[in-house]
Each structure stands twice: as structure tokens, then as C-alpha cells.
Design an enzyme around this catalytic site. Sequence first.
Site, mmCIF file in Angstrom:
data_model
loop_
_atom_site.group_PDB
_atom_site.id
_atom_site.type_symbol
_atom_site.label_atom_id
_atom_site.label_comp_id
_atom_site.label_asym_id
_atom_site.label_seq_id
_atom_site.Cartn_x
_atom_site.Cartn_y
_atom_site.Cartn_z
ATOM 1 N N LYS A 70 35.017 49.126 43.339
ATOM 2 C CA LYS A 70 36.337 49.354 42.711
ATOM 3 C C LYS A 70 36.204 50.115 41.270
ATOM 4 O O LYS A 70 36.977 51.156 40.758
ATOM 5 C CB LYS A 70 37.298 48.147 42.624
ATOM 6 C CG LYS A 70 37.779 47.876 43.825
ATOM 7 C CD LYS A 70 38.648 46.241 43.742
ATOM 8 C CE LYS A 70 40.053 46.687 43.900
ATOM 9 N NZ LYS A 70 40.748 45.358 43.874
ATOM 10 N N ASP A 107 47.085 47.945 43.137
ATOM 11 C CA ASP A 107 47.085 46.408 42.725
ATOM 12 C C ASP A 107 48.312 45.878 41.942
ATOM 13 O O ASP A 107 48.941 44.885 42.293
ATOM 14 C CB ASP A 107 45.814 45.697 42.213
ATOM 15 C CG ASP A 107 44.651 46.020 43.294
ATOM 16 O OD1 ASP A 107 44.957 45.757 44.473
ATOM 17 O OD2 ASP A 107 43.572 46.049 42.794
#
Length: 277
Positions: A70, A107
Site C-alpha cells: 500500500k 479506505d
Amino acid sequence: MSDNKIPLAGVLGMPIGHSKSPQIHGHWLKTLGLAGFYIPMEVSPSDLSEVLKTLPKMGFVGVNVTIPHKEAVLQIADLVTDRATLIGAANTIIFRKDGKIHADNTDGYGFIENLKFGAPSWQPTAGPAVVLGAGGASRAVVASLLDAGVPEILLTNRTKVRAEKLADDFGKRVQVIDWVQAGNVLEEAALTVNTTSLGMIGKPELRVPLDGLRKGSIVTDLVYAPLQTKLLAAAQEKGCHTVDGLGMLLHQAVPAFERWFGKRPVVDSATRAAALR
Ligand code: ATR
């Protein structure tokens, strides 16, 4: 890609066997009657760059990236959204028609949407939020809470310097609290969020004293295995509204699916069931 090719997407990680994303996206492709596939791909960090450059040539329209990619993906992408830069991580990649690799982080969007659905009474401006943890997930949560208008975030983490770095990056509305003092600030919280991995199956329990949790406040846990964590069970006993973490995973997938496959999916009980299969 010619227009009649079947669009492909997937998730890159290592390990990747645990990922629920293939079930979620597969469920939406099927129920929306769309052509397309979403597959899990185990990719090592040393191969990430080459894989990302190759996938568009094979018909991929985008991918999710998960642990451990990520952060690294920000260096490989040609375009990174402001929110992904601020968070320091991306979870969604779009392979644009002009050949550019575009990285975003959904997110925080997933976190807020899950709260809105799970606790419709939540008012961001109602009072401070206590956030436990200062890792990558915490950075996405803090960014989205500040964006939503939460007046103050009381941030606490076992490793204090990590919380201090986060507070430096996000500004004065984030106050750092010692990890051992976490239990003492819960009574101030309109919202309490666990972003640590504590309480997850196979991990130690969260040992923060929970007596201070205020009746009527909202408590949410990013941990979704188990769905009902000890934090959420204790919060329910205290008369708090609780929101489990599975919804964040479902909602963060919505904008990615829409960009890749062209239709906006709905998160409903069938989506939850698909993720839990
Ligand atoms: P993620 O991307 O899921 O946030 P991460 O960046 O590895 O993953 O962060 C994990 C979080 O869980 C951190 O806040 C971590 O605290 P440290 O920064 O002190 O490591 C927290 N965490 C993990 N194990 C913990 C433990 N045994 N006790 C307290 N906090 C823990």
C-alpha cells in the site's frame, strides 16, 4: 484495450489467500450482470513495479493493493490523489486509457460510509473522537474524520512517536494521548475507533480499560474477524451504538468497482453475506 474485451481487475498482496475482495467484487459482477473478473494475485514486493506495468497490457482496468504494497505503490504510480499522498498509502489503482497508473485511497470513504449506515445518528460535529492506533489504517480514518468535520481527535498509540508523527502531518485538531492514559479519555468521546489489530483472531486482546465509554456514544472497530470484538461487546453493554468493521471493507470497494466496471454497486445484506462466505 479494444472496447469488446472483458475487463479484468483483482487484488495484489502477499499473502493474499485471506482477502475477501474477490467475493465482494465477484458478487457485484454477478448481481449486476456485468462481464468481468476479479482475481487474487500473490505478488512479491520486488515484482510489484513490473506487474503493475504489465497488467494493463493483459486487459486489466485496475487493481486493489493490500499488505505489503500500500505504501510502495505510491512510488510506482504516475498520478497519486491528494488524499492518498496525505495518508501515505493507496488501496486502489486505475489503469487509465492514456497508459498512466493512477493511485487513490478509498479506505477513509469506506470508513465514513460504514459509520453513516451503521450509526445514522452520528453527527461528526457532536464531539471529539478517540482513535486507538496510528498505523496506515489510522491515517485513513483520521483524514476522513477531519474531512467530515470532527472538531478534535484524541489519538493514542502504543508507540507514541508514530502518533506524534501522524499529529504533525494532520495538524492541531489531532492531540496525542499516552497509550496508558487511553482509558481515561474515553468518557470525552462521541466516537471511539479501534484501528489497531488488537482483538483480531490470532492477535492479543485490546487491554484498554473500557469503563469510561459513554452511554449513547458510538464505538466502531476496524477488526472484522471476529465480527463482534470484545470492544464492541463491552460497548454494547455500556449502552453505546456499535458498528462492526466489515462494512468499511465493503464500502471502500464501491468507488473502485464503479470506476473499473462502470456501474455503482450497492452495499446490502447480500453483499455482507457474500463477503462472509
Ligand atoms: P494497519 O495498516 O492495519 O494500520 P499497521 O500500520 O501495522 O497496520 O498498524 C498496526 C496498528 O496496531 C498500530 O497502531 C500498532 O501499534 P504500534 O504503532 O505501536 O506498533 C497497533 N498494534 C499492533 N499490535 C499491537 C500490540 N500488541 N499492542 C498495542 N498496539 C498494537
